[in-house]
Design a protein around this motif. Structure first.
Motif, PDB file in Angstrom:
ATOM      1  N   CYS A  33       1.367  -1.141   0.392  1.00 30.59           N
ATOM      2  CA  CYS A  33      -0.045  -0.137  -0.366  1.00 30.59           C
ATOM      3  C   CYS A  33       0.500   1.296   0.075  1.00 30.59           C
ATOM      4  CB  CYS A  33      -1.120   0.230   1.272  1.00 30.59           C
ATOM      5  SG  CYS A  33      -2.124   1.479   1.642  1.00 30.59           S
ATOM      6  N   THR A  34       0.925   2.339  -0.390  1.00 30.53           N
ATOM      7  CA  THR A  34       1.514   3.137  -0.661  1.00 30.53           C
ATOM      8  C   THR A  34       0.342   4.175  -0.749  1.00 30.53           C
ATOM      9  OG1 THR A  34       2.774   2.473  -2.600  1.00 30.53           O
ATOM     10  CG2 THR A  34       2.566   4.852  -2.213  1.00 30.53           C
ATOM     11  N   SER A  35       1.172   5.395   0.162  1.00 33.07           N
ATOM     12  CA  SER A  35      -0.574   6.671  -0.365  1.00 33.07           C
ATOM     13  C   SER A  35       0.757   8.034  -0.578  1.00 33.07           C
ATOM     14  CB  SER A  35      -0.362   7.030   1.355  1.00 33.07           C
ATOM     15  OG  SER A  35       0.744   6.862   1.968  1.00 33.07           O
ATOM     16  N   LEU A  36      -0.326   8.440  -1.474  1.00 33.91           N
ATOM     17  CA  LEU A  36       0.099  10.082  -2.091  1.00 33.91           C
ATOM     18  C   LEU A  36      -0.356  10.936  -1.783  1.00 33.91           C
ATOM     19  CD1 LEU A  36       0.608  10.637  -4.588  1.00 33.91           C
ATOM     20  CD2 LEU A  36      -1.140  10.803  -5.771  1.00 33.91           C
ATOM     21  N   LEU A  37       0.415  11.415  -0.378  1.00 29.97           N
ATOM     22  CA  LEU A  37       0.762  12.668   0.453  1.00 29.97           C
ATOM     23  C   LEU A  37       0.447  14.033   0.254  1.00 29.97           C
ATOM     24  CD1 LEU A  37       0.018  13.313   3.679  1.00 29.97           C
ATOM     25  CD2 LEU A  37       2.073  12.822   3.441  1.00 29.97           C
ATOM     26  N   GLY A  38      -0.086  14.613   0.614  1.00 32.77           N
ATOM     27  CA  GLY A  38       0.023  15.963  -0.916  1.00 32.77           C
ATOM     28  C   GLY A  38      -1.146  17.089   0.008  1.00 32.77           C
ATOM     29  N   GLU A  39      -1.030  18.609   0.087  1.00 34.31           N
ATOM     30  CA  GLU A  39      -2.261  19.358   0.223  1.00 34.31           C
ATOM     31  C   GLU A  39      -3.315  19.241  -0.410  1.00 34.31           C
ATOM     32  OE1 GLU A  39       0.873  22.465   1.091  1.00 34.31           O
ATOM     33  OE2 GLU A  39       0.420  22.284   3.234  1.00 34.31           O
ATOM     34  N   ASN A  40      -3.790  20.381  -0.585  1.00 38.51           N
ATOM     35  CA  ASN A  40      -4.771  20.226  -1.609  1.00 38.51           C
ATOM     36  C   ASN A  40      -3.843  21.137  -3.149  1.00 38.51           C
ATOM     37  OD1 ASN A  40      -7.217  19.866  -0.323  1.00 38.51           O
ATOM     38  ND2 ASN A  40      -7.868  21.094   0.550  1.00 38.51           N
ATOM     39  N   GLY A  41      -4.426  20.338  -3.290  1.00 42.39           N
ATOM     40  CA  GLY A  41      -4.319  21.145  -5.215  1.00 42.39           C
ATOM     41  C   GLY A  41      -2.711  20.758  -5.387  1.00 42.39           C
ATOM     42  N   MET A 172      -2.226  -4.902  -4.454  1.00 43.75           N
ATOM     43  CA  MET A 172      -1.681  -3.171  -4.277  1.00 43.75           C
ATOM     44  C   MET A 172      -2.196  -2.117  -3.700  1.00 43.75           C
ATOM     45  SD  MET A 172       1.448  -3.152  -7.185  1.00 43.75           S
ATOM     46  CE  MET A 172       0.098  -3.390  -8.338  1.00 43.75           C
ATOM     47  N   ILE A 173      -2.159  -0.753  -3.322  1.00 37.03           N
ATOM     48  CA  ILE A 173      -3.293  -0.201  -3.282  1.00 37.03           C
ATOM     49  C   ILE A 173      -2.468   1.083  -3.036  1.00 37.03           C
ATOM     50  CG2 ILE A 173      -4.847   1.367  -1.873  1.00 37.03           C
ATOM     51  CD1 ILE A 173      -5.396  -1.383  -0.601  1.00 37.03           C
ATOM     52  N   LEU A 174      -3.127   2.400  -4.125  1.00 43.25           N
ATOM     53  CA  LEU A 174      -1.824   3.680  -4.062  1.00 43.25           C
ATOM     54  C   LEU A 174      -3.408   4.548  -3.255  1.00 43.25           C
ATOM     55  CD1 LEU A 174       0.189   5.900  -4.788  1.00 43.25           C
ATOM     56  CD2 LEU A 174      -1.070   5.460  -6.930  1.00 43.25           C
ATOM     57  N   TYR A 175      -3.543   5.074  -2.706  1.00 41.96           N
ATOM     58  CA  TYR A 175      -4.074   6.335  -2.347  1.00 41.96           C
ATOM     59  C   TYR A 175      -3.833   7.773  -1.577  1.00 41.96           C
ATOM     60  CZ  TYR A 175      -2.964   5.534   2.966  1.00 41.96           C
ATOM     61  OH  TYR A 175      -2.389   5.795   4.296  1.00 41.96           O
ATOM     62  N   SER A 176      -4.548   8.710  -1.884  1.00 43.77           N
ATOM     63  CA  SER A 176      -4.613   9.567  -2.101  1.00 43.77           C
ATOM     64  C   SER A 176      -5.043  10.512  -0.284  1.00 43.77           C
ATOM     65  CB  SER A 176      -4.636  10.633  -2.371  1.00 43.77           C
ATOM     66  OG  SER A 176      -6.024  10.623  -3.009  1.00 43.77           O
ATOM     67  N   THR A 177      -3.979  11.095   0.848  1.00 46.87           N
ATOM     68  CA  THR A 177      -4.904  11.739   1.772  1.00 46.87           C
ATOM     69  C   THR A 177      -3.576  12.893   1.534  1.00 46.87           C
ATOM     70  OG1 THR A 177      -4.749  11.826   4.217  1.00 46.87           O
ATOM     71  CG2 THR A 177      -3.050  10.592   2.964  1.00 46.87           C
ATOM     72  N   TRP A 189       4.135   2.904   2.061  1.00 43.73           N
ATOM     73  CA  TRP A 189       5.548   3.809   1.098  1.00 43.73           C
ATOM     74  C   TRP A 189       4.699   4.633   0.552  1.00 43.73           C
ATOM     75  CZ3 TRP A 189       9.822   2.555   0.229  1.00 43.73           C
ATOM     76  CH2 TRP A 189      10.786   3.763  -0.527  1.00 43.73           C
ATOM     77  N   VAL A 190       5.356   5.965   0.485  1.00 44.35           N
ATOM     78  CA  VAL A 190       4.502   7.391   0.949  1.00 44.35           C
ATOM     79  C   VAL A 190       5.292   8.257  -0.164  1.00 44.35           C
ATOM     80  CG1 VAL A 190       3.806   9.865   2.013  1.00 44.35           C
ATOM     81  CG2 VAL A 190       4.171   7.601   3.506  1.00 44.35           C
ATOM     82  N   LEU A 191       4.303   8.688  -0.835  1.00 44.90           N
ATOM     83  CA  LEU A 191       4.796   9.928  -1.733  1.00 44.90           C
ATOM     84  C   LEU A 191       4.261  11.414  -1.401  1.00 44.90           C
ATOM     85  CD1 LEU A 191       3.588   7.670  -4.765  1.00 44.90           C
ATOM     86  CD2 LEU A 191       5.960   8.051  -4.103  1.00 44.90           C
ATOM     87  N   LEU A 192       5.666  11.635  -1.280  1.00 42.40           N
ATOM     88  CA  LEU A 192       5.015  13.494  -1.326  1.00 42.40           C
ATOM     89  C   LEU A 192       5.549  14.821  -2.328  1.00 42.40           C
ATOM     90  CD1 LEU A 192       4.865  14.891   1.364  1.00 42.40           C
ATOM     91  CD2 LEU A 192       6.918  15.297   1.651  1.00 42.40           C
ATOM     92  N   LEU A 193       3.659  14.755  -2.870  1.00 43.61           N
ATOM     93  CA  LEU A 193       3.920  15.771  -3.426  1.00 43.61           C
ATOM     94  C   LEU A 193       3.264  17.147  -3.201  1.00 43.61           C
ATOM     95  CD1 LEU A 193       1.078  14.565  -6.215  1.00 43.61           C
ATOM     96  CD2 LEU A 193       3.628  14.879  -5.951  1.00 43.61           C
ATOM     97  N   ARG A 194       4.370  18.333  -3.552  1.00 48.07           N
ATOM     98  CA  ARG A 194       3.954  19.534  -3.140  1.00 48.07           C
ATOM     99  C   ARG A 194       4.021  20.196  -4.563  1.00 48.07           C
ATOM    100  NH1 ARG A 194       6.205  24.095   0.662  1.00 48.07           N
ATOM    101  NH2 ARG A 194       4.159  24.141   1.530  1.00 48.07           N
ATOM    102  N   GLN A 195       2.843  20.803  -4.857  1.00 48.72           N
ATOM    103  CA  GLN A 195       2.357  22.166  -6.359  1.00 48.72           C
ATOM    104  C   GLN A 195       3.110  21.503  -7.301  1.00 48.72           C
ATOM    105  OE1 GLN A 195       4.731  25.263  -4.808  1.00 48.72           O
ATOM    106  NE2 GLN A 195       3.473  26.111  -3.581  1.00 48.72           N
ATOM    107  N   GLY A 196       2.174  20.250  -8.074  1.00 47.11           N
ATOM    108  CA  GLY A 196       2.748  19.422  -8.585  1.00 47.11           C
ATOM    109  C   GLY A 196       4.325  18.458  -9.143  1.00 47.11           C
ATOM    110  N   ARG A 197       4.653  18.523  -8.419  1.00 47.30           N
ATOM    111  CA  ARG A 197       6.235  17.543  -8.001  1.00 47.30           C
ATOM    112  C   ARG A 197       6.162  16.734  -6.501  1.00 47.30           C
ATOM    113  NH1 ARG A 197      10.896  19.946 -10.164  1.00 47.30           N
ATOM    114  NH2 ARG A 197      10.633  21.235 -11.843  1.00 47.30           N
ATOM    115  N   GLY A 202       8.690   7.270   0.531  1.00 45.77           N
ATOM    116  CA  GLY A 202      10.507   6.676   1.303  1.00 45.77           C
ATOM    117  C   GLY A 202       8.801   6.093   2.066  1.00 45.77           C
ATOM    118  N   THR A 203       9.026   5.725   3.498  1.00 48.53           N
ATOM    119  CA  THR A 203       8.625   4.925   4.061  1.00 48.53           C
ATOM    120  C   THR A 203       8.036   6.241   5.323  1.00 48.53           C
ATOM    121  OG1 THR A 203      10.188   4.657   6.214  1.00 48.53           O
ATOM    122  CG2 THR A 203       9.614   2.445   4.527  1.00 48.53           C
ATOM    123  N   VAL A 204       7.134   6.270   5.856  1.00 48.96           N
ATOM    124  CA  VAL A 204       7.330   6.922   7.058  1.00 48.96           C
ATOM    125  C   VAL A 204       8.005   7.862   8.056  1.00 48.96           C
ATOM    126  CG1 VAL A 204       5.463   7.439   8.691  1.00 48.96           C
ATOM    127  CG2 VAL A 204       4.173   6.322   6.653  1.00 48.96           C
TER     128      VAL A 204
END
Ligand SMILES: Nc1ncnc2c1ncn2[C@@H]1O[C@H](COP(=O)(O)OP(=O)(O)OP(=O)(O)O)[C@@H](O)[C@H]1O
Length: 288
Positions: A33-41, A172-177, A189-197, A202-204
């Motif tokens: 399970c991977t999370s896609l972490l980022g603020e609104n937008g 497999m799971i990919l969820y955003s929050t 596993w976490v993917l950290l997105l900010r302003q499209g980048r 990595g792991t939490v």
């Protein structure tokens, strides 16, 4: 593609007119399970939509997603309010051309009894689980979920995060929050997105490093910001209302010194809470 990587995203970019919503994002999706972490937008929905083939990239590519079955639960799942859970699953199966689905079995898999109640009358957590069941109709190898818990109350959130921890054992799971504790809950596993980048992945534990946040509230707000700052380990001090937040990379040492300070000054503690740093301070950390 390595054997452990199910899908490779390479230099993915999405522009809407002159606005770049996703900017040169590359990563490999792993089992679990991977999370896609980022603020609104941040571009989370934009990325999920491209993996789900709802939209196409402006440039870059996704390799491997043609070879796997994908189930998608959008942020606002389309549930027919008048259909019961069983009818909802039957309808989803018809739409996807699946003939061998047992609605009652699938509903039980997501922890829903086949109640004789239309979707409009289900709780938020139940509706979300029904949405997940709907996305599982064709037994996808990858389940994509867009902010599956952000609209739920604490109980619904708990139910859905537990369900994700359970479901990740078989697909497999990919969820955003946009909430760090939600990313921590179910994901490996976490993917950290900010302003499209893509800022980092990595792991939490990797993301947090050794940082903790101590939230402290006193009956008398007489300790100054400078005094909090001089406690050992403290790297950042912020205040919200009457609560001070101390970011530290040595929480035990800081906590001890803090209690010592209160003792010396004869101050009484109203509350003390040790947790994770905020997403905002994580971003500051990464950008530093
Ligand atoms: N169709 C579109 N046309 C123009 N701009 C868009 C479009 N879709 C998304 N955007 C913009 O792209 C950026 C990323 O949006 P996206 O929905 O992917 O973010 P998000 O991380 O999912 O945020 P949220 O949590 O608010 O859904 C935002 O600034 C948004 O306004």
């Amino acid at each position: 593609m390595g054997t452990d990587e199910a899908m490779n995203v390479t230099q993915l970019t999405k522009r809407f007119g002159t606005f770049t919503a996703l900017d040169d994002v590359s990563f490999s999706l792993r089992p679990g399970c991977t999370s896609l972490l980022g603020e609104n937008g941040a571009g989370k929905t934009t990325l999920l939509n491209m993996i789900a083939r709802v939209t196409t990239p402006t440039s870059g590519q996704i390799v491997g997603h043609d070879a796997i079955r994908i189930g998608y639960l959008p942020q606002r799942p389309a549930l027919y309010p008048s259909l019961t859970p069983v009818e909802t699953i039957r309808y989803a199966a018809e739409l996807t051309g699946v003939t061998n689905v047992d609605p009652v079995h699938l509903l039980k898999r997501v922890g829903l009894e086949p109640v004789d109640r239309p979707a409009a009358h289900l709780s938020g957590g139940m509706r979300q689980r029904l949405g997940i069941a709907q996305a599982l109709v064709h037994d996808p190898e990858l389940l994509l979920l867009d902010e599956p818990v952000s609209a739920l109350d604490p109980r619904g959130r708990r139910e859905v995060l537990d369900l994700l921890s359970d479901l990740k054992r078989e697909r497999m799971i990919l969820y955003s929050t946009h909430v760090l504790p939600d990313a921590e809950e179910a994901s490996d596993w976490v993917l950290l997105l900010r302003q499209g980048r893509l800022l980092m992945e990595g792991t939490v534990t990797d993301l947090l490093g050794s940082k903790s946040s101590i939230q402290v509230r006193l009956f008398n707000d007489v300790v100054t910001e400078d005094e909090w700052r001089t406690l050992p380990g403290v790297s950042h001090v912020t205040r919200s209302g009457t609560t001070w937040e101390l970011e530290t990379d040595a929480k035990d040492v800081t906590e001890r010194a803090l209690l010592q300070l209160l003792l010396e000054r004869g101050l009484r503690l109203q509350s003390l809470h040790v947790g994770h740093p905020s997403l905002e301070s994580l971003f500051l950390e990464v950008n530093a």
